[in-house]
Design an enzyme around this catalytic site. Structure first.
Site, PDB file in Angstrom:
ATOM      1  N   ARG A  98       0.749  -1.110   0.063  1.00 59.94           N
ATOM      2  CA  ARG A  98       0.182   0.044  -0.146  1.00 59.94           C
ATOM      3  C   ARG A  98       0.860   1.185  -0.045  1.00 59.94           C
ATOM      4  O   ARG A  98       1.642   1.453   0.684  1.00 59.94           O
ATOM      5  CB  ARG A  98      -0.910  -0.063   1.143  1.00 59.94           C
ATOM      6  CG  ARG A  98      -1.936  -1.187   1.258  1.00 59.94           C
ATOM      7  CD  ARG A  98      -2.728  -1.329   2.420  1.00 59.94           C
ATOM      8  NE  ARG A  98      -3.834  -0.113   2.358  1.00 59.94           N
ATOM      9  CZ  ARG A  98      -4.924  -0.137   3.363  1.00 59.94           C
ATOM     10  NH1 ARG A  98      -4.948  -1.028   4.398  1.00 59.94           N
ATOM     11  NH2 ARG A  98      -5.839   0.729   3.075  1.00 59.94           N
ATOM     12  N   ASP A 290     -16.248   3.466   0.735  1.00 60.71           N
ATOM     13  CA  ASP A 290     -16.434   2.350   1.389  1.00 60.71           C
ATOM     14  C   ASP A 290     -17.724   1.989   1.137  1.00 60.71           C
ATOM     15  O   ASP A 290     -18.079   0.648   1.873  1.00 60.71           O
ATOM     16  CB  ASP A 290     -16.257   2.788   2.866  1.00 60.71           C
ATOM     17  CG  ASP A 290     -14.491   2.653   3.237  1.00 60.71           C
ATOM     18  OD1 ASP A 290     -13.842   2.210   2.235  1.00 60.71           O
ATOM     19  OD2 ASP A 290     -14.028   3.010   4.183  1.00 60.71           O
ATOM     20  N   ARG A 321     -10.272  -3.762  -3.996  1.00 60.68           N
ATOM     21  CA  ARG A 321     -11.645  -4.024  -3.684  1.00 60.68           C
ATOM     22  C   ARG A 321     -12.599  -4.132  -5.157  1.00 60.68           C
ATOM     23  O   ARG A 321     -13.422  -4.871  -5.337  1.00 60.68           O
ATOM     24  CB  ARG A 321     -12.212  -3.066  -2.877  1.00 60.68           C
ATOM     25  CG  ARG A 321     -12.017  -3.339  -1.413  1.00 60.68           C
ATOM     26  CD  ARG A 321     -12.299  -2.175  -0.442  1.00 60.68           C
ATOM     27  NE  ARG A 321     -12.039  -2.516   0.935  1.00 60.68           N
ATOM     28  CZ  ARG A 321     -12.082  -1.747   1.703  1.00 60.68           C
ATOM     29  NH1 ARG A 321     -12.642  -0.463   1.713  1.00 60.68           N
ATOM     30  NH2 ARG A 321     -11.948  -2.164   3.245  1.00 60.68           N
TER      31      ARG A 321
END
Length: 409
Positions: A98, A290, A321
């Site tokens: 990340r 999110d 994701r």
């Protein structure tokens, strides 16, 4: 832990005890350390990420392992940079993938001494902390609001404060506003004019703070309510005046028949007939990325064509994701098409029955969002279901209370 999840009636009724907001809790823990006078935080989150940050801040470690906690890593990077001492900040293998370069570059502009111990731009990093002067810097706001919040939290403790110029389309703006509102509650004045946030050097002021329940966690129960045959759920503790941007779910899910009533001690969700059903679902999730995972199941089950914008930041979360959703929804016959880096599309298509286990990719939101697929199937299997402990340790217990059948395999 692998779970088999089903709901015999598809009728949902009962009360849900939501966790305290992890986002608010983590910000308050950093402020608590920066405040020269002690203050109490009530209803602190019991999420793994918050417990980890609390433990790290309470001990003097030379090597600090933030594990897979992104907010913890980013907030600590800024905090250690302006706190005297030497630290090595590392994390899990996924954390090492990340990016942290945007935040490190900004801190270096402020005089921070930070070096990479492996790949340039990624953890682990070595920090030689010192009292930073502050000043005027710019940062790309399109990648992660956590970089911006990390800088804002330390800004009042810098010698001359901070003037932060935000470049590009700023992602997750409500989370930046949340940070500033919490800081303001604890005595910090600021000015946000155009794309510049200015915070003078000033002390935090102590105040007992009660952490709100988590609206992000509530979003999964909105999804359950929408997918159920009938539903009447009470989500305890939520209120309309929340500082959390994810409260937008109350408006968005109304399009799918979920009616919200505000009570003294929470909110009530009730499924109702939609008078003017959607023909297509197009929404920009840039301010609340999110929430994307919470909406994918209901959109897929409705058979609606849809375009989800603002998904760019989902690629650098606990997992990619976008890629994870593509793989898992394909098991149910749903194809997710990447239009570009920031947009995905679902064509009009029908769900199919699937007995393939759902993978969670060590991502709490993958587990919680796709649990709602149990309302579209006889049952589903979710592998590594314990990942919910990252933000919502009692998630599966709450599902049991509202009629889901949870069996460990």
């Amino acid at each position: 832990m692998n779970l088999k999840i089903s709901h015999p009636t598809k009728f949902l009724f009962g009360k849900v005890e939501l966790p305290a907001s992890k986002s608010i809790s983590n910000r308050l823990l950093i402020i608590q350390r920066l405040c020269k006078q002690s203050f109490e935080i009530l209803n602190l989150s019991e999420a793994n990420d918050t417990r980890l940050l609390q433990d790290i801040l309470s001990e003097d470690r030379n090597v600090v392992d933030a594990q897979d906690a992104g907010t913890t890593f980013r907030f600590l990077t800024a905090y250690y940079a302006m706190t005297e001492g030497e630290k090595i900040l590392t994390g899990s293998e996924q954390m090492k993938k990340r990016p942290i370069g945007v935040l490190v570059d900004a801190l270096r502009e402020l005089g921070a001494d930070i070096s990479y111990m492996g790949e340039e731009g990624y953890p682990p990093i070595a920090i030689r902390g010192s009292k930073l002067k502050g000043g005027e810097i710019s940062i790309d706001g399109s990648i992660s609001s956590q970089y911006i919040s990390a800088l804002l939290l330390i800004a009042p403790s810098l010698s001359v404060g901070l003037s932060l110029h935000l470049k590009g389309k700023v992602a997750s703006t409500p989370y930046i506003k949340m940070t500033l509102k919490l800081m303001n509650k604890l005595g910090i004045s600021y000015l946000w004019k155009g794309n510049v946030i200015t915070i003078p050097s000033q002390p935090y002021k102590p105040l007992t703070v009660i952490v709100e329940p988590d609206w992000s966690a509530a979003s999964y129960f909105f999804s359950f309510a929408a997918l159920a045959s009938s539903s009447e759920l009470t989500l305890m503790g939520l209120n309309k005046e929340s500082i959390q941007g994810d409260r937008i779910v109350a408006n968005l899910f109304e399009q799918f028949g979920v009616k919200v009533s505000y009570l003294k001690k929470g909110i009530k969700l009730r499924k109702e007939i939609v008078e003017n059903p959607l023909l297509q679902f197009d929404n920009d999730f840039n301010d609340y990325p999110d929430m994307v995972q919470s909406f994918i199941p209901i959109v897929a089950a409705s058979g609606l064509p849809a375009v989800f914008s603002g998904v760019k930041s989902l690629r650098i979360k606990e997992t990619n994701r976008v890629e994870a959703l593509k793989i898992e929804m394909k098991k149910f016959g749903i194809e997710i098409i990447e239009l570009d880096e920031d947009r995905i599309e679902l064509k009009e298509q029908a769900l199919k029955e699937s007995k393939e286990p759902i993978a969670t990719y060590n991502d709490h939101r993958m587990a919680m969002s796709l649990a709602s697929m149990a309302l579209t199937q006889d049952y589903i299997e979710i592998h590594n279901a314990e990942v919910v402990n990252k933000s919502f340790p009692n998630f599966w217990e709450n599902l049991d209370r509202i009629g889901f059948k949870i069996e460990e395999m």
